[in-house]
Design a protein around this motif. Structure first.
Motif, mmCIF file in Angstrom:
data_model
loop_
_atom_site.group_PDB
_atom_site.id
_atom_site.type_symbol
_atom_site.label_atom_id
_atom_site.label_comp_id
_atom_site.label_asym_id
_atom_site.label_seq_id
_atom_site.Cartn_x
_atom_site.Cartn_y
_atom_site.Cartn_z
ATOM 1 N N LYS A 1 15.390 -54.305 -15.750
ATOM 2 C CA LYS A 1 16.132 -53.688 -15.824
ATOM 3 C C LYS A 1 17.536 -53.758 -15.114
ATOM 4 O O LYS A 1 18.603 -53.540 -15.362
ATOM 5 C CB LYS A 1 15.738 -52.162 -15.702
ATOM 6 C CG LYS A 1 15.432 -51.680 -14.457
ATOM 7 C CD LYS A 1 14.913 -50.364 -14.141
ATOM 8 C CE LYS A 1 14.414 -49.823 -12.649
ATOM 9 N NZ LYS A 1 13.360 -51.056 -12.196
ATOM 10 N N GLY B 1 17.568 -48.624 -6.446
ATOM 11 C CA GLY B 1 16.356 -48.958 -5.943
ATOM 12 C C GLY B 1 16.655 -49.399 -4.358
ATOM 13 O O GLY B 1 15.887 -49.250 -3.548
ATOM 14 N N LEU B 2 17.867 -50.284 -4.295
ATOM 15 C CA LEU B 2 18.214 -50.819 -3.087
ATOM 16 C C LEU B 2 18.668 -49.693 -2.245
ATOM 17 O O LEU B 2 18.318 -49.944 -0.851
ATOM 18 C CB LEU B 2 19.490 -51.495 -3.298
ATOM 19 C CG LEU B 2 19.297 -52.659 -4.068
ATOM 20 C CD1 LEU B 2 20.820 -53.571 -3.945
ATOM 21 C CD2 LEU B 2 18.150 -53.514 -3.200
ATOM 22 N N TYR C 1 16.688 -46.902 -1.777
ATOM 23 C CA TYR C 1 15.716 -46.276 -1.248
ATOM 24 C C TYR C 1 14.995 -47.255 -0.182
ATOM 25 O O TYR C 1 14.541 -47.245 0.920
ATOM 26 C CB TYR C 1 14.657 -45.822 -2.327
ATOM 27 C CG TYR C 1 14.973 -44.600 -3.128
ATOM 28 C CD1 TYR C 1 14.586 -43.495 -2.636
ATOM 29 C CD2 TYR C 1 15.709 -44.764 -4.287
ATOM 30 C CE1 TYR C 1 15.019 -42.213 -3.155
ATOM 31 C CE2 TYR C 1 16.218 -43.476 -4.716
ATOM 32 C CZ TYR C 1 15.753 -42.370 -4.368
ATOM 33 O OH TYR C 1 16.295 -41.302 -4.932
ATOM 34 N N ARG C 2 15.265 -48.513 -0.686
ATOM 35 C CA ARG C 2 14.850 -49.580 0.195
ATOM 36 C C ARG C 2 15.553 -49.760 1.538
ATOM 37 O O ARG C 2 15.025 -50.030 2.522
ATOM 38 C CB ARG C 2 15.022 -50.850 -0.602
ATOM 39 C CG ARG C 2 14.111 -51.469 -1.654
ATOM 40 C CD ARG C 2 14.182 -52.526 -2.511
ATOM 41 N NE ARG C 2 13.190 -52.688 -3.500
ATOM 42 C CZ ARG C 2 12.338 -53.402 -3.536
ATOM 43 N NH1 ARG C 2 12.149 -54.223 -2.413
ATOM 44 N NH2 ARG C 2 11.567 -53.772 -4.493
ATOM 45 N N ALA D 1 9.684 -48.081 0.486
ATOM 46 C CA ALA D 1 10.644 -47.604 -0.142
ATOM 47 C C ALA D 1 9.741 -46.384 -1.029
ATOM 48 O O ALA D 1 10.276 -45.524 -1.080
ATOM 49 C CB ALA D 1 11.436 -48.506 -1.061
ATOM 50 N N SER D 2 8.645 -46.794 -1.747
ATOM 51 C CA SER D 2 8.196 -46.008 -2.685
ATOM 52 C C SER D 2 7.498 -44.843 -1.906
ATOM 53 O O SER D 2 7.171 -43.941 -2.540
ATOM 54 C CB SER D 2 7.083 -46.898 -3.646
ATOM 55 O OG SER D 2 5.911 -47.139 -2.679
ATOM 56 N N ARG E 1 15.559 -37.880 -1.568
ATOM 57 C CA ARG E 1 16.075 -37.912 -2.837
ATOM 58 C C ARG E 1 17.449 -37.223 -2.975
ATOM 59 O O ARG E 1 18.573 -37.709 -3.596
ATOM 60 C CB ARG E 1 15.092 -37.674 -3.727
ATOM 61 C CG ARG E 1 13.754 -38.283 -3.874
ATOM 62 C CD ARG E 1 13.160 -38.072 -5.089
ATOM 63 N NE ARG E 1 13.832 -38.647 -6.231
ATOM 64 C CZ ARG E 1 13.511 -40.280 -6.374
ATOM 65 N NH1 ARG E 1 12.780 -40.911 -5.780
ATOM 66 N NH2 ARG E 1 14.146 -40.672 -7.463
ATOM 67 N N GLY F 1 17.510 -47.350 -12.213
ATOM 68 C CA GLY F 1 16.416 -46.776 -11.292
ATOM 69 C C GLY F 1 15.304 -46.095 -11.922
ATOM 70 O O GLY F 1 14.846 -46.686 -13.124
ATOM 71 N N ARG F 2 14.961 -44.921 -11.464
ATOM 72 C CA ARG F 2 13.683 -44.390 -12.133
ATOM 73 C C ARG F 2 14.240 -42.987 -12.674
ATOM 74 O O ARG F 2 13.575 -42.476 -13.563
ATOM 75 C CB ARG F 2 12.776 -43.872 -11.059
ATOM 76 C CG ARG F 2 12.216 -45.083 -10.276
ATOM 77 C CD ARG F 2 11.504 -46.236 -11.253
ATOM 78 N NE ARG F 2 10.700 -47.310 -10.525
ATOM 79 C CZ ARG F 2 11.251 -48.341 -9.832
ATOM 80 N NH1 ARG F 2 12.647 -48.639 -10.006
ATOM 81 N NH2 ARG F 2 10.413 -49.470 -9.350
ATOM 82 N N ASP F 3 15.438 -42.325 -11.996
ATOM 83 C CA ASP F 3 15.555 -41.100 -12.330
ATOM 84 C C ASP F 3 17.081 -40.971 -12.760
ATOM 85 O O ASP F 3 17.842 -39.727 -12.756
ATOM 86 C CB ASP F 3 15.303 -40.197 -11.375
ATOM 87 C CG ASP F 3 16.159 -40.587 -10.166
ATOM 88 O OD1 ASP F 3 16.943 -41.668 -9.818
ATOM 89 O OD2 ASP F 3 16.219 -39.686 -9.057
ATOM 90 N N ARG G 1 2.320 -49.147 -8.138
ATOM 91 C CA ARG G 1 3.699 -48.742 -8.039
ATOM 92 C C ARG G 1 4.091 -47.895 -9.032
ATOM 93 O O ARG G 1 4.840 -46.864 -9.146
ATOM 94 C CB ARG G 1 4.663 -49.910 -7.877
ATOM 95 C CG ARG G 1 5.860 -50.020 -7.538
ATOM 96 C CD ARG G 1 6.258 -49.972 -5.865
ATOM 97 N NE ARG G 1 5.792 -50.975 -5.244
ATOM 98 C CZ ARG G 1 6.614 -51.882 -5.027
ATOM 99 N NH1 ARG G 1 8.074 -51.738 -5.663
ATOM 100 N NH2 ARG G 1 6.634 -52.931 -4.369
ATOM 101 N N ASP H 1 5.344 -44.162 -8.911
ATOM 102 C CA ASP H 1 6.607 -43.633 -9.538
ATOM 103 C C ASP H 1 6.431 -42.605 -10.626
ATOM 104 O O ASP H 1 7.303 -41.755 -10.714
ATOM 105 C CB ASP H 1 7.290 -44.822 -9.768
ATOM 106 C CG ASP H 1 7.876 -45.935 -8.812
ATOM 107 O OD1 ASP H 1 7.828 -45.484 -7.584
ATOM 108 O OD2 ASP H 1 8.007 -46.993 -9.368
HETATM 109 O O1 DC Z 1 13.361 -50.813 -8.153
HETATM 110 P P1 DC Z 1 12.819 -50.934 -6.752
HETATM 111 O O2 DC Z 1 11.487 -51.754 -6.750
HETATM 112 O O3 DC Z 1 13.828 -51.580 -5.904
HETATM 113 O O4 DC Z 1 12.498 -49.456 -6.172
HETATM 114 C C1 DC Z 1 12.072 -49.296 -4.676
HETATM 115 C C2 DC Z 1 11.326 -48.102 -4.843
HETATM 116 O O5 DC Z 1 12.317 -46.783 -5.017
HETATM 117 C C3 DC Z 1 10.413 -47.686 -5.977
HETATM 118 O O6 DC Z 1 9.100 -47.286 -5.415
HETATM 119 C C4 DC Z 1 11.034 -46.511 -6.781
HETATM 120 C C5 DC Z 1 12.154 -46.004 -5.966
HETATM 121 N N1 DC Z 1 13.177 -45.411 -6.771
HETATM 122 C C6 DC Z 1 13.049 -44.093 -7.040
HETATM 123 O O7 DC Z 1 12.480 -43.400 -6.783
HETATM 124 N N2 DC Z 1 14.295 -43.560 -7.868
HETATM 125 C C7 DC Z 1 15.365 -44.635 -8.084
HETATM 126 N N3 DC Z 1 16.540 -43.995 -8.875
HETATM 127 C C8 DC Z 1 15.231 -46.188 -7.849
HETATM 128 C C9 DC Z 1 13.989 -46.338 -7.047
#
Ligand code: DC
Length: 226
Positions: free
Chosen positions: A27, A46-47, A49-50, A95-96, A105, A126-128, A177, A181
């Motif tokens: 993605k 994701g960056l 959170y990292r 990060a996770s 968040r 990202g995820r959300d 992971r 997530d």
């Molecule tokens: O995509 P990534 O591997 O760089 O994400 C790092 C961590 O951050 C992963 O465990 C999920 C989390 N994350 C999240 O919870 N929400 C997001 N919008 C993006 C990443």
């Protein structure tokens, strides 16, 4: 004289494109290309959170103290995200862990929304994004691929870069992971009800890009009534 603003005076609507999906689904690469193609800014959330995790690690602060992590998130500068440094595996793991904390968040989502709202708009991945950050996004894609295909891609990425990797360990890592997530209480990874699913298990990046452009063009045309 008409009191209706001429079309050229109307501000361009801010366009948000939301791309969600599991780790190593492709993605990020897709989001970068789409941003270039549609003339939008891009944020890999994701960056963010990292970066919070990296800051805690660097300053030798605990990874499990929400107030400390939230304070790091509130002072994060989105303009200073160093992709190469933040890509390191141990930072992703950390990060996770900070990503399960509601305070972290909230702080990061505020910044991500501000980024998305600035003209001309942005592609966020990202995820959300489709469910929480930009529920009003013009187009939402949920990019996925089987865990095995994602593990092969991640394995090749590491070995092509000259690193050593063990396929079974990479696969186990991706599964772990995914579970973290998808299983967390706050903003778990899941497709938004109105997301278009894009399974790239049998696609290369070019095919995925073309498929995404078709979905986005159709959604934009439907939105503008053309
Ligand atoms: O995509 P990534 O591997 O760089 O994400 C790092 C961590 O951050 C992963 O465990 C999920 C989390 N994350 C999240 O919870 N929400 C997001 N919008 C993006 C990443």
């Amino acid at each position: 004289m008409s009191d209706v603003a001429a079309p050229q005076d109307a501000p361009e609507p801010v366009l948000a494109i939301a791309i969600d999906g599991p780790a190593a689904s492709g993605k990020g690469t897709l989001a970068r290309r789409l941003a270039r193609h549609y003339g939008l800014r891009h944020l890999d959330t994701g960056l963010t959170y990292r970066a919070v995790a990296a800051r805690l690690l660097e300053e030798d602060l605990p990874l499990d103290d929400e107030a400390t992590a939230e304070a790091a998130a509130r002072t994060l500068d989105l303009g200073a995200l160093d992709r190469a440094r933040l890509a390191q595996h141990h930072i992703g793991e950390a990060a996770s862990k900070v990503a399960v904390m509601p305070g972290v968040r909230r702080a990061l989502v505020d910044k991500q929304r501000a980024f998305a709202a600035a003209p001309p708009g942005a592609v966020l991945d990202g995820r959300d994004i489709g469910t929480v950050v930009c529920p009003e996004a013009a187009v939402k894609l949920y990019v996925t691929a089987s865990a095995e295909v994602r593990a092969v891609r991640r394995f090749r990425e590491i070995t092509d870069g000259g690193g050593a990797a063990d396929y079974e360990a990479v696969l186990a890592d991706i599964r772990r992971r995914d579970a973290r997530d998808m299983g967390r209480a706050d903003s778990p990874l899941r497709p938004a009800a109105d997301a278009h699913l894009l399974d790239t298990s049998e696609m290369d990046i070019e095919a995925a890009f073309m498929a995404a452009c078709r979905l986005i063009d159709a959604a934009l045309a439907a939105r503008s009534g053309t």
